[in-house]
Enzyme design. Structure first.
Site, PDB file in Angstrom:
ATOM      1  N   GLU A 197       0.848  -1.200   0.000  1.00 56.77           N
ATOM      2  CA  GLU A 197       0.000   0.000   0.000  1.00 56.77           C
ATOM      3  C   GLU A 197       0.881   1.245   0.000  1.00 56.77           C
ATOM      4  O   GLU A 197       1.733   1.406   0.875  1.00 56.77           O
ATOM      5  CB  GLU A 197      -0.873  -0.036   1.267  1.00 56.77           C
ATOM      6  CG  GLU A 197      -1.623   1.231   1.598  1.00 56.77           C
ATOM      7  CD  GLU A 197      -2.767   1.550   0.652  1.00 56.77           C
ATOM      8  OE1 GLU A 197      -2.499   2.184  -0.367  1.00 56.77           O
ATOM      9  OE2 GLU A 197      -3.913   1.168   0.979  1.00 56.77           O
ATOM     10  N   HIS A 199      -0.739   4.317  -0.507  1.00 60.37           N
ATOM     11  CA  HIS A 199      -1.681   5.385  -0.172  1.00 60.37           C
ATOM     12  C   HIS A 199      -1.553   6.586  -1.116  1.00 60.37           C
ATOM     13  O   HIS A 199      -1.704   7.737  -0.697  1.00 60.37           O
ATOM     14  CB  HIS A 199      -1.500   5.830   1.288  1.00 60.37           C
ATOM     15  CG  HIS A 199      -2.185   4.917   2.265  1.00 60.37           C
ATOM     16  ND1 HIS A 199      -1.513   4.179   3.199  1.00 60.37           N
ATOM     17  CD2 HIS A 199      -3.492   4.632   2.464  1.00 60.37           C
ATOM     18  CE1 HIS A 199      -2.370   3.466   3.933  1.00 60.37           C
ATOM     19  NE2 HIS A 199      -3.574   3.724   3.503  1.00 60.37           N
ATOM     20  N   GLU A 223      -0.189  -0.865  -4.678  1.00 64.52           N
ATOM     21  CA  GLU A 223      -1.450  -0.108  -4.628  1.00 64.52           C
ATOM     22  C   GLU A 223      -1.204   1.392  -4.606  1.00 64.52           C
ATOM     23  O   GLU A 223      -0.403   1.881  -3.821  1.00 64.52           O
ATOM     24  CB  GLU A 223      -2.233  -0.526  -3.377  1.00 64.52           C
ATOM     25  CG  GLU A 223      -3.511   0.286  -3.221  1.00 64.52           C
ATOM     26  CD  GLU A 223      -4.425  -0.274  -2.150  1.00 64.52           C
ATOM     27  OE1 GLU A 223      -4.409  -1.503  -1.929  1.00 64.52           O
ATOM     28  OE2 GLU A 223      -5.150   0.523  -1.535  1.00 64.52           O
ATOM     29  N   GLU A 249      -9.802   3.240  -5.098  1.00 65.54           N
ATOM     30  CA  GLU A 249     -10.632   3.605  -3.951  1.00 65.54           C
ATOM     31  C   GLU A 249     -11.091   5.055  -3.996  1.00 65.54           C
ATOM     32  O   GLU A 249     -12.024   5.427  -3.307  1.00 65.54           O
ATOM     33  CB  GLU A 249      -9.898   3.305  -2.632  1.00 65.54           C
ATOM     34  CG  GLU A 249      -8.650   4.112  -2.423  1.00 65.54           C
ATOM     35  CD  GLU A 249      -7.929   3.716  -1.127  1.00 65.54           C
ATOM     36  OE1 GLU A 249      -7.231   2.696  -1.145  1.00 65.54           O
ATOM     37  OE2 GLU A 249      -8.076   4.417  -0.130  1.00 65.54           O
ATOM     38  N   HIS A 299     -12.374  -2.019  -2.614  1.00 68.51           N
ATOM     39  CA  HIS A 299     -11.957  -1.344  -1.382  1.00 68.51           C
ATOM     40  C   HIS A 299     -13.058  -1.563  -0.342  1.00 68.51           C
ATOM     41  O   HIS A 299     -14.248  -1.430  -0.635  1.00 68.51           O
ATOM     42  CB  HIS A 299     -11.795   0.152  -1.670  1.00 68.51           C
ATOM     43  CG  HIS A 299     -11.275   0.959  -0.537  1.00 68.51           C
ATOM     44  ND1 HIS A 299     -11.998   1.974   0.042  1.00 68.51           N
ATOM     45  CD2 HIS A 299     -10.105   0.919   0.135  1.00 68.51           C
ATOM     46  CE1 HIS A 299     -11.279   2.526   1.010  1.00 68.51           C
ATOM     47  NE2 HIS A 299     -10.128   1.901   1.087  1.00 68.51           N
TER      48      HIS A 299
HETATM   49  O1  LIG Z   1      -6.757   0.548   0.876  1.00 68.69           O
HETATM   50  C1  LIG Z   1      -7.285   0.971   1.877  1.00 68.69           C
HETATM   51  O2  LIG Z   1      -7.936   0.289   2.662  1.00 68.69           O
HETATM   52  C2  LIG Z   1      -7.205   2.443   2.158  1.00 68.69           C
HETATM   53  O3  LIG Z   1      -6.180   3.050   1.462  1.00 68.69           O
HETATM   54  C3  LIG Z   1      -7.176   2.754   3.614  1.00 68.69           C
HETATM   55  O4  LIG Z   1      -6.039   2.129   4.102  1.00 68.69           O
HETATM   56  C4  LIG Z   1      -7.203   4.234   3.821  1.00 68.69           C
HETATM   57  O5  LIG Z   1      -6.297   4.610   4.762  1.00 68.69           O
HETATM   58  C5  LIG Z   1      -8.544   4.788   4.196  1.00 68.69           C
HETATM   59  O6  LIG Z   1      -9.558   4.217   3.441  1.00 68.69           O
HETATM   60  C6  LIG Z   1      -8.589   6.294   4.051  1.00 68.69           C
HETATM   61  O7  LIG Z   1      -9.843   6.792   4.264  1.00 68.69           O
HETATM   62 MG   LIG Z   2      -5.622   1.885  -0.211  1.00 68.25          MG
END
Ligand SMILES: O=C(O)[C@H](O)[C@@H](O)[C@H](O)[C@H](O)CO
Ligand SMILES: [Mg+2]
Length: 393
Positions: A197, A199, A223, A249, A299
Site C-alpha cells: 500500500e 496510499h 497499490e 478507492e 476497497h
Molecule cells: O486501501 C485501503 O484500505 C485504504 O487506502 C485505507 O487504508 C485508507 O487509509 C482509508 O480508506 C482512508 O480513508
Molecule cells: Mg488503499
C-alpha cells in the site's frame, strides 16, 4: 410501487482504534411507506458532516419515489445535484442510499442480493487482511503482527511500509521500507501474498525507485503508487515497472474508471461500493473491467454493512481477484452494531445468505452510538494512516 418515506442518516462513533478514519460511520436508513427498512453506510475521512448534509438533501429528492427504480432515482439525483460526477460527498451519500435500496429490494424478494446480481460464482471469498499493523514501525514489530495474521488463516496481507515519507522518498526511507518488506516476506513465506500500500502519496520517480527495490519480494500488487490524479506519472510508472498496479478507492464515477481501463493503467480495480454509486454503478464498472481483462478487489475499509454488500458482489462476479478485509480489526462497536455478520474462516469470508445485503442492524445501539460531529483532532499523523505507523525508526 414501494414508496420511499424517508432517507435518514446517523453519524456514529466511539473510541478511536486501528485508524482514525475507521472510527466513524455514516449509517443510512431508507424506510418505505409500508414499513420496509434497508441500510447502507458510508464515510470518508474528514467529510462525514458534509456527507450527512447531502443525505438530508437526498431525503427530500427521494421521498415518494419507488425504491425499485434504482436507475431513475440515480439520474434524478444527478439532475438535481448537477455536481454529482465531481463530488465525493455527493456520490458517497448517494452510494449509501443505493445500497439501502438494494437491501430493501433483496428483502422484498426474500433473497440475498447476489441472487439478483448474477447468482453465485464462488462459495467462499478469499480475503487479504488490512488494519493489522497498528503501531508497527520496526521490521520486528511488523513480523510479530504479520505472523498473527497468518496464524488466523489469512493467505494474504496488505501494509504500508513507508512510514512518514510523503511525495519523495530518500535513501533512508527506501532502506527502511525494504527492511520491513523483506522481514515480512521471510516471516510469512512464499505462499502468503504480500500487497504493498502506497496510499497514493509518491511522485513517480520515487514510486519507480520503490518498485525496483521491492520487486524481489514478489508483491501481488502495488497499490496507488503515485498521487491519485497523476495520470502522466502513472503512465511513466507503467512503462518502467513490471509489477501489477491496483487502484480505485478514490474513483467516484464509472467514466473515471473507464479512463484507467482504456489507457491500461491498472491490473486490479479497487472501486469502493460506498463511493462509486452503490451496487448499481459498481456492477457496471465490473462489466467494463471484465471487457478489459481487469480483476476486481473492492476497497472495503468501513464497517460491516459495506463489508456485507461487497461480499454480495464478490460472490457473483467472474473477474474477481481478492477482497480487502478489516474484519478482525474493526472497532468493537462496529461489530456490535450488526446482529449476524458472517464470520471469516481460514482467511475466507462466508457469503451472507440472509435476504437483502445480508446483515441486520442492532437498532437499539444507534441512539447509544450517535455523535454530534467528527471526533478527529489534528495531529501530525494524517487520518488515512493505520494508527501509529507515521514514524521512522
Ligand atoms: O486501501 C485501503 O484500505 C485504504 O487506502 C485505507 O487504508 C485508507 O487509509 C482509508 O480508506 C482512508 O480513508
Ligand atoms: Mg488503499
Amino acid at each position: 410501487m414501494t414508496k420511499i418515506s424517508s432517507v435518514e442518516a446517523f453519524l456514529l462513533g466511539k473510541e478511536i482504534i486501528s485508524a482514525k478514519w475507521a472510527s466513524l460511520m455514516v449509517l443510512v436508513r431508507v424506510t418505505t411507506t409500508d414499513g420496509k427498512v434497508g441500510y447502507g453506510e458510508t464515510v470518508s475521512a474528514l467529510r462525514a458532516e458534509a456527507v450527512l448534509s447531502f443525505i438530508n438533501k437526498i431525503d427530500k429528492v427521494m421521498k415518494g419515489r419507488d425504491v425499485f427504480d434504482l436507475e431513475k432515482n440515480r439520474m434524478e439525483w444527478y439532475k438535481q445535484d448537477f455536481n454529482m460526477a465531481i463530488s465525493l460527498e455527493s456520490t458517497t451519500a448517494f452510494s449509501a442510499f443505493d445500497i439501502a435500496s438494494w437491501d430493501i429490494i433483496g428483502k422484498e424478494f426474500e433473497v440475498p442480493i447476489y441472487k439478483l446480481l448474477g447468482g453465485k460464482y464462488r462459495d467462499r471469498i478469499p480475503l487479504y487482511a488490512n488494519g493489522w499493523y497498528q503501531n508497527c514501525v520496526t521490521p520486528e514489530e511488523f513480523v510479530e503482527k504479520a505472523k498473527d495474521v497468518v496464524r488466523k488463516g489469512y493467505k494474504a496481507l496488505k501494509f504500508d511500509p513507508f512510514g512518514p515519507y510523503f511525495d519523495i522518498i530518500d535513501k533512508k526511507g527506501l532502506k527502511e521500507a525494504e527492511e520491513r518488506v523483506k522481514a515480512v516476506r521471510e516471516a510469512v513465506g512464499d505462499d502468503v501474498d504480500i500487497l504493498i500500500e502506497h496510499h497514493g502519496r509518491f511522485n513517480v520517480d520515487s514510486a519507480i525507485m520503490i518498485a525496483k527495490r521491492l520487486e524481489k519480494y514478489n508483491p501481488l500488487f502495488m497499490e496507488e503508487p503515485v498521487h491519485p490524479d497523476d495520470i502522466e506519472g502513472l503512465r511513466k510508472y507503467r512503462e518502467n515497472v513490471k509489477l501489477k498496479v491496483a487502484l480505485g478507492e478514490r474513483i467516484i464515477t464509472k467514466t473515471q474508471a473507464l479512463q484507467f481501463l482504456k489507457d491500461k493503467l491498472v491490473n486490479c480495480l479497487q472501486i469502493d461500493l460506498s463511493r462509486i454509486g452503490g451496487v448499481t454503478e459498481a456492477r457496471k464498472v465490473v462489466g467494463m473491467s471484465e471487457a478489459f481483462d481487469v480483476l476486481m478487489a473492492f476497497h472495503n475499509a468501513q464497517g460491516l454493512i459495506l463489508n456485507a454488500v461487497t461480499l454480495q458482489l464478490d460472490a457473483s462476479i467472474p473477474n474477481f481477484l481478492i477482497q480487502e478485509s478489516f474484519y478482525e480489526w474493526f472497532p468493537s462497536w462496529k461489530i456490535d452494531l450488526i446482529k449476524n455478520s458472517t464470520p471469516v474462516e481460514n482467511g475466507e469470508a462466508i457469503i451472507p445468505e440472509k435476504p437483502g445485503i445480508g446483515v441486520d442492524i442492532n437498532e437499539k445501539l444507534i441512539e447509544e452510538l450517535k455523535v454530534e460531529k467528527e471526533l478527529y483532532s489534528y495531529s501530525e499523523e494524517p487520518l488515512w494512516v493505520v494508527k501509529g505507523t507515521w514514524r521512522s525508526y
